[in-house]
Design a protein around this motif. Structure first.
Motif, PDB file in Angstrom:
ATOM      1  N   THR A  33      -7.048  46.508  33.645  1.00 15.85           N
ATOM      2  CA  THR A  33      -6.002  47.305  34.266  1.00 15.85           C
ATOM      3  C   THR A  33      -4.843  46.608  34.869  1.00 15.85           C
ATOM      4  OG1 THR A  33      -6.789  47.180  36.632  1.00 15.85           O
ATOM      5  CG2 THR A  33      -7.860  49.032  35.086  1.00 15.85           C
ATOM      6  N   GLY A  34      -4.540  45.168  34.351  1.00 21.26           N
ATOM      7  CA  GLY A  34      -3.688  44.186  34.784  1.00 21.26           C
ATOM      8  C   GLY A  34      -2.495  44.016  33.811  1.00 21.26           C
ATOM      9  N   HIS A  60      -2.512  46.877  27.431  1.00 20.80           N
ATOM     10  CA  HIS A  60      -1.989  46.541  28.721  1.00 20.80           C
ATOM     11  C   HIS A  60      -0.738  46.390  28.799  1.00 20.80           C
ATOM     12  CE1 HIS A  60      -6.595  46.330  29.207  1.00 20.80           C
ATOM     13  NE2 HIS A  60      -6.388  46.433  30.400  1.00 20.80           N
ATOM     14  N   GLY A  61      -0.273  46.591  30.136  1.00 20.23           N
ATOM     15  CA  GLY A  61       1.337  46.431  30.278  1.00 20.23           C
ATOM     16  C   GLY A  61       2.174  46.670  29.288  1.00 20.23           C
ATOM     17  N   ASN A 182       0.348  50.533  41.800  1.00 16.01           N
ATOM     18  CA  ASN A 182       1.414  50.645  40.863  1.00 16.01           C
ATOM     19  C   ASN A 182       1.254  50.248  39.433  1.00 16.01           C
ATOM     20  OD1 ASN A 182       2.700  52.659  42.493  1.00 16.01           O
ATOM     21  ND2 ASN A 182       4.041  51.062  43.261  1.00 16.01           N
ATOM     22  N   GLU A 183       0.819  49.187  39.390  1.00 19.29           N
ATOM     23  CA  GLU A 183       0.628  47.996  38.216  1.00 19.29           C
ATOM     24  C   GLU A 183      -0.294  48.956  37.310  1.00 19.29           C
ATOM     25  OE1 GLU A 183      -0.360  43.631  36.670  1.00 19.29           O
ATOM     26  OE2 GLU A 183      -0.970  44.339  38.665  1.00 19.29           O
ATOM     27  N   ARG A 184      -1.394  49.331  38.150  1.00 22.77           N
ATOM     28  CA  ARG A 184      -2.529  50.214  37.525  1.00 22.77           C
ATOM     29  C   ARG A 184      -1.948  51.371  36.976  1.00 22.77           C
ATOM     30  NH1 ARG A 184      -6.984  48.556  42.058  1.00 22.77           N
ATOM     31  NH2 ARG A 184      -7.682  46.928  40.966  1.00 22.77           N
ATOM     32  N   LEU A 185      -1.143  52.209  37.763  1.00 14.88           N
ATOM     33  CA  LEU A 185      -0.588  53.522  37.035  1.00 14.88           C
ATOM     34  C   LEU A 185      -0.055  53.471  36.109  1.00 14.88           C
ATOM     35  CD1 LEU A 185       0.148  55.164  40.713  1.00 14.88           C
ATOM     36  CD2 LEU A 185      -1.593  55.713  39.160  1.00 14.88           C
ATOM     37  N   LYS A 186       0.741  52.053  35.779  1.00 16.63           N
ATOM     38  CA  LYS A 186       1.792  52.285  34.805  1.00 16.63           C
ATOM     39  C   LYS A 186       0.811  51.862  33.497  1.00 16.63           C
ATOM     40  CE  LYS A 186       5.597  50.664  37.526  1.00 16.63           C
ATOM     41  NZ  LYS A 186       6.775  49.621  37.845  1.00 16.63           N
TER      42      LYS A 186
END
Length: 274
Positions: A33-34, A60-61, A182-186
């Protein structure tokens, strides 16, 4: 900071670079999730003395999220890293991985031990020792992957941020907690679900039997409040030939998030001894 996207074995892969190329290289690999964003504060500090490469792992990301779960397997991600290092012309980098990223870093180190200078593992493990443990974990990871796809990213994040592993993050400021959320939600739900299916702890091979033959320097970092990974690190310490284990007081699983300055300082202090 230089942000770039590379085609790595058919997957568009997002990379951030900081610092000067002539400096020793350190590669940062985030957890489940990062993304590269989780490293920003630590990377900024390290880039004064190191050439810092942060990578968004597959799913991710800003890196692509392929539809095939098999593309997320450990051997595929090791091959991705190997290709990326060739593209970036990295010679014997240090690898720093957190949790899932630590498992990938260890996988790469076990596959290409002659190609890295050292390994730094934050709250990570070599996987599960027995086939039974792996099967049980695979079933749990598959259920969680299905949950992400069926319920959506927001409901999953609501659940994920409340698991006991992250309890210590409740002490962070509201602003900091919101940034992590917010990082996880994206994240792309397909990427997260397939990451669990392809490289969850139950899906990956066990590297426990590899540790004794890895001669390069190893630093194990754990938080004093993360009992599970403190115990895993103690077991790993008995097997690595050249290892130091540091426990950070009043920290949980994600030390670099909870205590970024102390974390960066410990990394710098250790690297000066190499």
């Amino acid at each position: 900071m230089k942000a770039e996207v590379f085609d790595i074995r058919g997957v568009r892969t997002y990379v951030e670079r900081r610092g000067e190329k002539h400096l020793p290289t350190i590669v940062l690999l985030h957890g489940f999730t990062g993304s590269t964003k989780t490293w920003h504060e630590v990377a900024h500090t390290l880039s004064k003395q190191y050439y810092v490469i942060a990578v968004d792992l597959i799913g991710h990301g800003k890196t692509e999220s392929p539809l095939a779960p098999d593309r997320y397997r450990m051997d595929e991600q090791i091959a991705d890293l190997h290709h990326l290092f060739q593209v970036l012309q990295l010679k014997k980098p240090l690898l720093l991985g957190y949790s899932m990223g630590g498992r990938v870093a260890l996988g790469y180190a076990a596959t290409y031990p002659e190609r890295i200078k050292g390994l730094l593992l934050e709250s990570s493990s070599p996987g599960l020792r027995t086939e039974h443990e792996r099967n049980v974990r695979c079933q749990a990871d598959t259920k969680l992957a299905d949950r992400i796809e069926n319920d959506g990213i927001e409901k999953f994040v609501d659940f994920w941020q409340e698991i006991p592993l992250f309890r210590s993050q409740k002490r962070l400021s509201t602003e900091r907690q919101l940034a992590v959320r917010n990082e996880r939600l994206k994240q792309n739900p397909i990427g997260l679900a397939n990451s669990l299916r392809g490289i969850g702890t139950g899906s990956q091979p066990s590297f426990w039997d590899e540790l004794e033959r890895l001669k390069f320097p190893v630093l194990l970092l754990t938080g004093s409040e993360d009992e599970k990974f403190e115990n895993i690190a103690r077991e790993m310490k008995r097997l690595f030939p050249n290892v130091l284990h540091e426990s950070i007081k009043d920290a949980g699983h994600a030390i670099h998030v909870e205590k970024p300055r102390q974390f960066a300082t410990m990394i710098e202090r250790y690297l000066k001894t190499l």
